[in-house]
Design an enzyme around this catalytic site. Structure first.
Site, PDB file in Angstrom:
ATOM      1  N   CYS A  78      55.781  65.256  43.459  1.00 46.67           N
ATOM      2  CA  CYS A  78      55.699  66.762  43.582  1.00 46.67           C
ATOM      3  C   CYS A  78      55.966  67.618  42.511  1.00 46.67           C
ATOM      4  O   CYS A  78      55.229  67.481  41.516  1.00 46.67           O
ATOM      5  CB  CYS A  78      56.642  67.023  44.787  1.00 46.67           C
ATOM      6  N   HIS A 166      54.650  63.251  49.203  1.00 46.95           N
ATOM      7  CA  HIS A 166      56.148  62.661  49.059  1.00 46.95           C
ATOM      8  C   HIS A 166      55.952  61.529  49.620  1.00 46.95           C
ATOM      9  O   HIS A 166      55.793  61.378  50.945  1.00 46.95           O
ATOM     10  CB  HIS A 166      56.928  63.607  49.813  1.00 46.95           C
ATOM     11  N   GLU A 168      58.280  59.181  50.239  1.00 48.98           N
ATOM     12  CA  GLU A 168      59.620  58.646  50.703  1.00 48.98           C
ATOM     13  C   GLU A 168      59.827  59.169  52.241  1.00 48.98           C
ATOM     14  O   GLU A 168      60.384  58.535  52.771  1.00 48.98           O
ATOM     15  CB  GLU A 168      60.812  59.300  49.858  1.00 48.98           C
ATOM     16  N   SER A 220      91.323  54.281  58.610  1.00 54.14           N
ATOM     17  CA  SER A 220      91.103  55.516  59.543  1.00 54.14           C
ATOM     18  C   SER A 220      90.763  54.739  60.649  1.00 54.14           C
ATOM     19  O   SER A 220      90.425  55.426  61.807  1.00 54.14           O
ATOM     20  CB  SER A 220      90.165  56.507  58.879  1.00 54.14           C
ATOM     21  N   GLY A 221      90.085  53.675  60.524  1.00 51.10           N
ATOM     22  CA  GLY A 221      89.305  52.917  61.483  1.00 51.10           C
ATOM     23  C   GLY A 221      87.975  53.038  61.512  1.00 51.10           C
ATOM     24  O   GLY A 221      87.222  52.312  62.518  1.00 51.10           O
ATOM     25  N   GLY A 222      87.496  54.046  60.625  1.00 53.60           N
ATOM     26  CA  GLY A 222      85.977  54.126  60.249  1.00 53.60           C
ATOM     27  C   GLY A 222      85.309  53.042  59.641  1.00 53.60           C
ATOM     28  O   GLY A 222      86.138  52.046  58.996  1.00 53.60           O
ATOM     29  N   VAL A 223      84.243  53.090  59.690  1.00 53.58           N
ATOM     30  CA  VAL A 223      83.198  52.300  58.924  1.00 53.58           C
ATOM     31  C   VAL A 223      83.742  51.998  57.395  1.00 53.58           C
ATOM     32  O   VAL A 223      83.847  50.906  56.859  1.00 53.58           O
ATOM     33  CB  VAL A 223      81.832  52.383  58.998  1.00 53.58           C
ATOM     34  N   ASP A 224      83.309  52.911  56.652  1.00 55.45           N
ATOM     35  CA  ASP A 224      83.637  53.105  55.289  1.00 55.45           C
ATOM     36  C   ASP A 224      85.124  52.409  54.774  1.00 55.45           C
ATOM     37  O   ASP A 224      84.901  51.643  53.938  1.00 55.45           O
ATOM     38  CB  ASP A 224      83.633  54.578  54.757  1.00 55.45           C
ATOM     39  N   SER A 225      86.332  53.022  55.254  1.00 55.12           N
ATOM     40  CA  SER A 225      87.194  52.585  54.856  1.00 55.12           C
ATOM     41  C   SER A 225      87.812  51.106  55.138  1.00 55.12           C
ATOM     42  O   SER A 225      88.202  50.288  54.388  1.00 55.12           O
ATOM     43  CB  SER A 225      88.678  53.283  55.447  1.00 55.12           C
ATOM     44  N   THR A 226      87.053  50.527  56.501  1.00 51.04           N
ATOM     45  CA  THR A 226      87.019  49.229  56.806  1.00 51.04           C
ATOM     46  C   THR A 226      86.440  48.541  55.902  1.00 51.04           C
ATOM     47  O   THR A 226      86.888  47.276  55.515  1.00 51.04           O
ATOM     48  CB  THR A 226      86.743  48.961  58.370  1.00 51.04           C
TER      49      THR A 226
END
Length: 508
Positions: A78, A166, A168, A220-226
């Site tokens: 583009c 585009h 993508e 935190s119990g979340g995905v990223d930190s785990t």
């Protein structure tokens, strides 16, 4: 280092999507602002120039020195295509009408490497106000649409291509074919950037970087930190010290459930009950940003105090992911603050620790795939995003322990209902908001004047945009009835049908 594609960001809303599509081909890529082009190392096999809301005809329009890419193939998308044409001496003019939406390629050069295995009349997605009116003499037009004379071109004597559409976005039905042609066949990338390879190389890198050092990390119990903690744990074992703080704003029973799940994973974790400290810090605060800052400040104080009980800590582990990194070095600098970030942003400066962020090259969906490769419990990987300030930004107005109790009960019924009905995994995020209003109701023969709660559920792929989830009426009716009958203090339930944008997912 893996072979990679360099993506230069000119400000397009789709730039991150280009990166995700390249990653889906098992090829590593990085996004850099157009005005901060890194030195090309041998592992860079190709360059993609993104779209932009700007016009190449504007004074001060974003540009780049194309001579820096003489040794690698280049694909302009583009605005990127218009810039290549403009810098080469072509003519870019305003379109007769803004070209936005679906179009079809009416001519297509199948012999060109970029367009191999694409079909005539294939659907593409246009989003541009300018058009390439004339190309330089050394450019070859390789695709057109009924209204766009230059839908794609190739520079005859160079490995440089430009496309006006585009590839993508999913509306370009053969966009993945085109990107594969460029990334794999033209640039020669090996498609070896896989979750298994990422885990293996990241653990090896962490072992080399951290050695026998002590690392502290908030979970935190979340995905990223785990997932981040699991990678670090696999590298250094008990030298990773995890701290999980109960700020009094978690979901019902979440503190003990999360602690139990982490201990089953073998992580070295300590739970800290700091509820009263947070409630004291939040007393009488009603303004959303003031509440966020009070929660963040108190968290830093509690975490810092606990971290100082550990001997010789040198590193702070964080679950930072790639979109956080991109946004902090965006084309125009950090984006305008809509709300302060809920991560542990002030910790590194206060604690004078070095940072280790094993996920800072991954998108959210990639983090989940890596977590699956690591064998992390699917209930953790499939967990809905939950804001760092927790229920503190789902209670509108001031926060008290009683309001937290009410909202925890409401949230538990709503989330439990989603799980029991098989709807939990069909929504991106769900929760309840306690509103600062009361309404008249009737229970039995008595008039009531109690609180209103709003249920919120959205569908999304990355949280950047979201649509309200069209939950079944029968489900909503049952949940509403359960909440009103079981939660003392609530007599009215409403459902939020706002999309993002213009609304945000959270109310504060």
């Amino acid at each position: 280092m893996s072979q990679q594609i360099l993506i230069l960001d000119f400000g397009s809303q789709y730039t991150q999507l280009i990166a995700r599509r390249v990653r889906e081909l098992n090829v590593y890529c990085e996004i850099h602002p157009f005005n901060k082009v890194p030195k090309l190392t041998p592992d860079v096999k190709g360059v993609i120039l993104s779209g932009s809301p700007c016009s190449v005809r504007d004074n001060g329009a974003p540009s780049v020195d194309m001579s820096a890419f003489e040794k690698v193939p280049v694909l302009g998308v583009c605005y990127g295509a218009q810039l290549i044409a403009h810098l080469g001496g072509g003519n870019v003019l305003p379109s007769q009408m803004r070209e936005y939406g679906r179009a079809r390629l009416s001519t297509l050069n199948h012999h060109n490497d970029l367009l191999k295995e694409m079909t005539l009349d294939t659907q593409v997605w246009m989003s541009h106000a300018d058009t390439i009116a004339a190309v330089p003499s050394n450019f070859e037009i390789i695709a057109t649409t009924p209204s766009v004379a230059v839908a794609a071109f190739k520079v005859k004597d160079k490995a440089v291509w430009g496309i006006q559409f585009h590839p993508e976005v999913t509306h370009t039905t053969e966009g993945k074919n085109l990107l594969r042609n460029f990334v794999v066949h033209i640039c020669g990338c090996a498609q070896d950037w896989t979750p298994d390879q990422f885990v293996e190389s990241t653990i090896a890198d962490l072992k080399a970087k951290l050695g026998n050092d002590q690392v502290v990390m908030a979970l935190s119990g979340g995905v990223d930190s785990t997932v981040a903690a699991t990678l670090i744990h696999k590298a250094i074992g008990k030298n990773l010290h995890c701290i999980f703080v109960d700020n009094g704003l978690l979901r019902k029973n979440e503190f003990q459930q999360v602690l139990d799940s982490y201990q089953h994973m073998g992580l070295n974790i300590k739970g800290v009950d700091a509820r009263e400290k947070f409630y004291a810090a939040l007393k009488d605060l009603t303004e959303p940003e003031a509440k966020r800052k009070a929660i963040g400040r108190t968290f830093i104080e509690v975490f810092d105090e606990e971290a100082h009980l550990i001997q010789d800590v040198k590193w702070l582990g964080q679950g930072t992911i790639y979109p956080d990194v991109i946004e902090s070095v965006s084309v125009n600098g950090p984006s305008q603050t809509i709300k302060s970030h809920h991560n542990v942003g002030g910790l590194p400066e206060k604690m004078k620790l070095k940072i280790v962020e094993p996920l800072n090259t991954l998108f959210k969906d990639e983090v989940r795939i890596v977590g699956k490769t690591l064998g992390i419990d699917p209930t953790i990987l499939g967990r809905h995003p939950f804001p760092g300030p927790g229920l503190g930004i789902r209670i509108l107005g001031d926060i008290t322990a009683d309001k937290v109790r009410i909202l925890q009960e409401v949230d538990s019924i709503f989330i439990g209902g989603l799980r029991e009905s098989g709807l939990y995994d069909k929504v991106w995020q769900a929760g309840a908001m306690l509103l600062p209003v009361q309404s008249v109701g009737v229970m039995g023969d008595e008039r009531t004047y109690e609180r209103v709660v709003s249920l919120r559920a959205v569908t999304s792929t990355d949280g950047m945009t979201a649509d309200w989830a069209h939950l079944p009426y029968e489900f909503l009716a049952n949940v509403s009835s359960d909440i009103i009958n079981k939660v003392k203090g609530v007599n009215r339930v409403v459902y939020d049908i706002s999309s993002k944008p213009p609304a945000t997912i959270e109310w504060e």
